[in-house]
Design an enzyme around this catalytic site. Structure first.
Site, PDB file in Angstrom:
ATOM      1  N   ASP A  41       0.726  -1.265   0.084  1.00 37.36           N
ATOM      2  CA  ASP A  41      -0.007   0.098  -0.025  1.00 37.36           C
ATOM      3  C   ASP A  41       1.034   1.400  -0.121  1.00 37.36           C
ATOM      4  O   ASP A  41       0.368   2.342   0.174  1.00 37.36           O
ATOM      5  CB  ASP A  41      -0.801  -0.034   1.291  1.00 37.36           C
ATOM      6  CG  ASP A  41      -1.915  -1.008   1.267  1.00 37.36           C
ATOM      7  OD1 ASP A  41      -2.402  -1.400   0.088  1.00 37.36           O
ATOM      8  OD2 ASP A  41      -2.309  -1.513   2.427  1.00 37.36           O
ATOM      9  N   HIS A 247      28.490   9.356  -9.761  1.00 38.79           N
ATOM     10  CA  HIS A 247      27.049   9.509  -9.184  1.00 38.79           C
ATOM     11  C   HIS A 247      26.714   8.414  -8.203  1.00 38.79           C
ATOM     12  O   HIS A 247      25.864   7.752  -7.817  1.00 38.79           O
ATOM     13  CB  HIS A 247      26.261   8.973 -10.149  1.00 38.79           C
ATOM     14  CG  HIS A 247      25.906  10.206 -11.299  1.00 38.79           C
ATOM     15  ND1 HIS A 247      24.884  10.290 -11.996  1.00 38.79           N
ATOM     16  CD2 HIS A 247      26.223  11.544 -10.803  1.00 38.79           C
ATOM     17  CE1 HIS A 247      24.814  11.685 -12.655  1.00 38.79           C
ATOM     18  NE2 HIS A 247      25.613  12.318 -11.944  1.00 38.79           N
ATOM     19  N   ASP A 264      27.532  16.370  -3.236  1.00 34.00           N
ATOM     20  CA  ASP A 264      27.031  16.877  -4.362  1.00 34.00           C
ATOM     21  C   ASP A 264      25.461  16.801  -3.992  1.00 34.00           C
ATOM     22  O   ASP A 264      25.046  15.665  -4.242  1.00 34.00           O
ATOM     23  CB  ASP A 264      27.195  16.146  -5.662  1.00 34.00           C
ATOM     24  CG  ASP A 264      26.685  16.679  -7.035  1.00 34.00           C
ATOM     25  OD1 ASP A 264      25.713  17.669  -6.814  1.00 34.00           O
ATOM     26  OD2 ASP A 264      27.242  16.344  -8.029  1.00 34.00           O
ATOM     27  N   ASP A 275      22.157  22.747  -7.384  1.00 33.67           N
ATOM     28  CA  ASP A 275      22.956  21.739  -7.509  1.00 33.67           C
ATOM     29  C   ASP A 275      24.332  22.159  -7.196  1.00 33.67           C
ATOM     30  O   ASP A 275      25.089  22.936  -8.139  1.00 33.67           O
ATOM     31  CB  ASP A 275      22.879  21.357  -9.254  1.00 33.67           C
ATOM     32  CG  ASP A 275      23.850  19.976  -9.571  1.00 33.67           C
ATOM     33  OD1 ASP A 275      24.456  19.508  -8.609  1.00 33.67           O
ATOM     34  OD2 ASP A 275      23.836  19.735 -10.810  1.00 33.67           O
ATOM     35  N   HIS A 354      33.904  13.898 -17.378  1.00 32.13           N
ATOM     36  CA  HIS A 354      32.542  14.454 -17.678  1.00 32.13           C
ATOM     37  C   HIS A 354      32.419  15.654 -18.181  1.00 32.13           C
ATOM     38  O   HIS A 354      33.439  16.469 -18.332  1.00 32.13           O
ATOM     39  CB  HIS A 354      31.737  14.326 -16.455  1.00 32.13           C
ATOM     40  CG  HIS A 354      32.330  15.209 -15.174  1.00 32.13           C
ATOM     41  ND1 HIS A 354      32.226  16.481 -15.037  1.00 32.13           N
ATOM     42  CD2 HIS A 354      33.003  14.494 -14.038  1.00 32.13           C
ATOM     43  CE1 HIS A 354      32.625  16.810 -13.797  1.00 32.13           C
ATOM     44  NE2 HIS A 354      33.245  15.851 -13.058  1.00 32.13           N
ATOM     45  N   HIS A 358      25.501  21.882 -17.196  1.00 29.05           N
ATOM     46  CA  HIS A 358      24.307  21.458 -17.894  1.00 29.05           C
ATOM     47  C   HIS A 358      23.159  22.545 -17.493  1.00 29.05           C
ATOM     48  O   HIS A 358      23.258  23.149 -16.641  1.00 29.05           O
ATOM     49  CB  HIS A 358      23.798  20.166 -17.347  1.00 29.05           C
ATOM     50  CG  HIS A 358      23.798  19.768 -15.925  1.00 29.05           C
ATOM     51  ND1 HIS A 358      22.831  20.463 -15.043  1.00 29.05           N
ATOM     52  CD2 HIS A 358      24.663  19.356 -14.933  1.00 29.05           C
ATOM     53  CE1 HIS A 358      23.294  20.118 -13.788  1.00 29.05           C
ATOM     54  NE2 HIS A 358      24.498  19.325 -13.681  1.00 29.05           N
ATOM     55  N   HIS A 365      19.169  18.151 -14.642  1.00 28.56           N
ATOM     56  CA  HIS A 365      19.572  18.231 -15.810  1.00 28.56           C
ATOM     57  C   HIS A 365      18.525  18.903 -16.696  1.00 28.56           C
ATOM     58  O   HIS A 365      17.611  18.000 -17.229  1.00 28.56           O
ATOM     59  CB  HIS A 365      20.108  16.951 -16.151  1.00 28.56           C
ATOM     60  CG  HIS A 365      21.296  16.559 -15.750  1.00 28.56           C
ATOM     61  ND1 HIS A 365      21.900  15.309 -15.864  1.00 28.56           N
ATOM     62  CD2 HIS A 365      22.113  16.964 -14.551  1.00 28.56           C
ATOM     63  CE1 HIS A 365      23.133  15.108 -15.079  1.00 28.56           C
ATOM     64  NE2 HIS A 365      23.323  16.190 -14.362  1.00 28.56           N
ATOM     65  N   GLU A 389      31.002  22.854 -13.292  1.00 31.93           N
ATOM     66  CA  GLU A 389      31.408  21.789 -12.217  1.00 31.93           C
ATOM     67  C   GLU A 389      32.570  21.031 -12.854  1.00 31.93           C
ATOM     68  O   GLU A 389      32.472  19.785 -13.025  1.00 31.93           O
ATOM     69  CB  GLU A 389      30.458  20.524 -11.824  1.00 31.93           C
ATOM     70  CG  GLU A 389      29.522  20.263 -13.143  1.00 31.93           C
ATOM     71  CD  GLU A 389      28.498  19.299 -12.539  1.00 31.93           C
ATOM     72  OE1 GLU A 389      28.619  18.344 -12.161  1.00 31.93           O
ATOM     73  OE2 GLU A 389      27.306  19.498 -13.376  1.00 31.93           O
ATOM     74  N   TYR A 393      39.690  13.622 -10.857  1.00 34.69           N
ATOM     75  CA  TYR A 393      39.597  12.179 -10.156  1.00 34.69           C
ATOM     76  C   TYR A 393      40.567  11.058 -10.283  1.00 34.69           C
ATOM     77  O   TYR A 393      40.741  10.756 -11.524  1.00 34.69           O
ATOM     78  CB  TYR A 393      38.091  11.447 -10.278  1.00 34.69           C
ATOM     79  CG  TYR A 393      37.031  12.690 -10.619  1.00 34.69           C
ATOM     80  CD1 TYR A 393      36.327  12.771  -9.471  1.00 34.69           C
ATOM     81  CD2 TYR A 393      36.676  13.105 -11.682  1.00 34.69           C
ATOM     82  CE1 TYR A 393      35.141  13.789  -9.417  1.00 34.69           C
ATOM     83  CE2 TYR A 393      35.805  14.353 -11.828  1.00 34.69           C
ATOM     84  CZ  TYR A 393      35.033  14.386 -10.663  1.00 34.69           C
ATOM     85  OH  TYR A 393      33.850  15.494 -10.764  1.00 34.69           O
ATOM     86  N   ARG A 411      35.425  17.614  -6.874  1.00 33.69           N
ATOM     87  CA  ARG A 411      34.679  18.367  -7.586  1.00 33.69           C
ATOM     88  C   ARG A 411      34.154  19.650  -7.186  1.00 33.69           C
ATOM     89  O   ARG A 411      33.773  19.544  -5.762  1.00 33.69           O
ATOM     90  CB  ARG A 411      33.395  17.641  -8.324  1.00 33.69           C
ATOM     91  CG  ARG A 411      32.228  18.387  -9.088  1.00 33.69           C
ATOM     92  CD  ARG A 411      31.690  17.344  -9.854  1.00 33.69           C
ATOM     93  NE  ARG A 411      30.583  16.487  -9.272  1.00 33.69           N
ATOM     94  CZ  ARG A 411      30.642  15.544  -8.605  1.00 33.69           C
ATOM     95  NH1 ARG A 411      31.738  14.541  -9.310  1.00 33.69           N
ATOM     96  NH2 ARG A 411      29.756  14.828  -8.229  1.00 33.69           N
ATOM     97  N   GLU A 413      31.182  22.644  -7.605  1.00 35.63           N
ATOM     98  CA  GLU A 413      30.207  23.028  -8.743  1.00 35.63           C
ATOM     99  C   GLU A 413      29.246  24.200  -7.980  1.00 35.63           C
ATOM    100  O   GLU A 413      29.080  24.144  -6.869  1.00 35.63           O
ATOM    101  CB  GLU A 413      29.198  21.773  -8.803  1.00 35.63           C
ATOM    102  CG  GLU A 413      27.948  22.220  -9.579  1.00 35.63           C
ATOM    103  CD  GLU A 413      27.311  20.739  -9.760  1.00 35.63           C
ATOM    104  OE1 GLU A 413      27.367  19.772  -8.985  1.00 35.63           O
ATOM    105  OE2 GLU A 413      26.463  20.752 -10.754  1.00 35.63           O
TER     106      GLU A 413
HETATM  107  N1  GLY Z   1      24.416  16.854  -9.511  1.00 34.14           N
HETATM  108  C1  GLY Z   1      24.649  15.783 -10.234  1.00 34.14           C
HETATM  109  C2  GLY Z   1      25.151  15.909 -11.760  1.00 34.14           C
HETATM  110  O1  GLY Z   1      24.934  17.094 -12.081  1.00 34.14           O
HETATM  111  O2  GLY Z   1      25.013  14.965 -12.461  1.00 34.14           O
HETATM  112 MN    MN Z   2      25.370  18.979 -11.914  1.00 37.26          MN
END
Ligand code: GLY
Ligand code: MN
Length: 443
Positions: A41, A247, A264, A275, A354, A358, A365, A389, A393, A411, A413
């Site tokens: 439920d 992530h 993050d 973010d 990366h 974004h 995103h 950001e 690493y 990182r 950001e």
């Molecule tokens: N804050 C996670 C990303 O930008 O992917």
């Molecule tokens: Mn981000």
């Protein structure tokens, strides 16, 4: 009242009008997000669909907006919603119902969601256009197909078409949402301020021996008690080598003295999220090697932020960061050679894999184009918001870097509003210089 309810009829009416003017002749059919069962439920926490909430401010599940333009200044809007139900409301809380939705959210009509199927044929013209994203809501697609099947049978003698031309309103909606209006900027600023507070609280409480989830609890308690109903995405609370998992959100490791902690996380306020990433030493003091890498990432980020000028390519921050990070990798003794050539060869890739930015808004995103069909890169419009950001690493077992750097993941950001006068960092309040972080953690 639901913390997602935004009763501002004039605001939502003007958003709908702008979108309908952009779409032109036709009828818009837009469902909110569907509720998802978790087990038995128990439901997953409900969050209204981003597009739907942008156009209505209405928080309840099982709702569909139908709207069409009358002229440049007026349109007609109907919200199909759950009817009042005394028994269900005892369990789930009050509903606006068909009457309440009209007065509180300023649509022209409220109708019962149970009547949607039989209303579809009356509302969706068989010639002309229907603005609807097929495949986004399977149940609504089915209702629509059933309505078209009925129309096909009914109209086979009159040679009327069985259905209109179906156009996806998604690109026009994304275009509208890319630049933030005043109300969204208020929400984004609140989300940014709360998010900065949360990061500061995590810095204050973090100690060696604590678990990552304890830092997460302190951070998220600050978000919740500040009025944010939920996070914009799962918090990444990654200590030591976990910072190299981009992530990571297990958040279950016990932190040790000498570790860095990368957090993050962003609070959501009225459908808009921040973010932010900060990386700080669990013990409160950076080691020499950590500080050296941190300075490289921080100056790359500063270069990235400076590049966020209205009218510039949207990836200007990325390009500035790549150059700065590559130079830093040479200074750290990780790379050797000419910086321009190394950037061209993407020599940074093993340690910076990366993108740098974004779009940010209702979705972390967020919607918004990055390039045209012909491959023309998008530019930064005034009132758009994007993240900057950069990170580095170095895996624990990465033999290609000096030993002192192995296991360091950093990182940084922030969220940047593009203005006529240059970039404005919405999340400036979260400390990020080495001195400011160490000062805060000492207290
Ligand atoms: N804050 C996670 C990303 O930008 O992917
Ligand atoms: Mn981000």
């Amino acid at each position: 009242m639901s913390r997602d309810a935004q009763c501002d009829p004039a605001l939502h009416r003007s958003r709908r009008q702008r979108l309908l003017n952009a779409l032109g002749e036709g009828v818009l059919l837009l469902p909110t997000a569907t509720a998802a069962a978790r087990n038995g439920d128990v439901q997953h926490e409900y969050r209204p669909g981003s597009d739907f909430h942008y156009l209505t401010g209405f928080p309840e599940p099982e709702s569909v907006l139908v709207a069409w333009r009358i002229n440049q200044r007026s349109h007609h809007s109907i919200l199909f919603v759950r009817e009042r139900d005394r028994e269900r409301e005892v369990w789930d809380g009050p509903r606006y119902g068909t009457r309440g939705v009209k007065t509180a959210f300023g649509v022209d009509e409220g109708r019962a969601i149970g009547d949607l199927s039989k209303n579809l044929i009356e509302l969706v013209p068989l010639h002309g256009r229907l603005f609807h994203t097929l495949s986004a809501d399977a149940a609504l697609d089915q209702k629509l197909m059933a309505a078209f099947a009925r129309a096909r049978l009914r109209h086979r003698r009159t040679l009327l078409p069985a259905h209109p031309i179906i156009c996806d309103p998604g690109p026009a909606l994304a275009h509208e949402r890319l630049t933030k209006d005043r109300a969204e900027l208020v929400s984004l600023r609140k989300a940014a301020a709360l998010t900065a507070n949360g990061h500061m609280e995590a810095m204050r409480v973090t100690r060696p021996g604590m678990f990552e989830y304890e830092a997460q609890a302190a951070l998220e308690a600050t978000f919740r008690s500040g009025g944010s109903p939920r996070n914009g995405y799962q918090s990444i609370v990654a200590s030591g080598p976990n910072a190299c998992v981009l992530h990571y959100h297990e958040n279950s490791r016990r932190m040790r003295s000498g570790d860095l902690l990368l957090i993050d996380a962003g609070a959501e306020v009225l459908g808009c999220t921040a973010d932010v990433t900060r990386t700080f030493p669990v013990s409160g003091k950076f080691t020499e090697a950590q500080a050296a890498v941190y300075r490289v990432v921080l100056s790359a980020q500063a270069a990235g932020i400076r590049a966020c000028k209205a009218g510039a390519r949207w990836d200007s921050a990325h390009r500035a960061c790549l150059r700065s990070l590559t130079k830093g990798l040479v200074d750290l003794g990780v790379l050797r050679g000419n910086v321009t050539r190394l950037v061209k060869q993407a020599a940074f890739k093993p340690w910076y894999m990366h993108g740098t930015s974004h779009w940010l808004g209702r979705d972390v995103h967020d919607v918004g184009g990055y390039q045209s069909m012909e491959g023309v890169v998008a530019t930064l419009p005034v009132a758009s918001v994007l993240t900057v950001e950069p990170g580095l690493y170095f895996g624990k077992r990465d033999k290609s870097v000096p030993e002192a750097l192995r296991g360091i993941g950093i990182r940084i950001e922030d969220d940047v509003l593009v203005t006529k006068h240059g970039p404005e960092v919405l999340t400036q309040a979260a400390p990020k210089s080495i001195a400011a972080i160490e000062r805060l953690m000492k207290r």
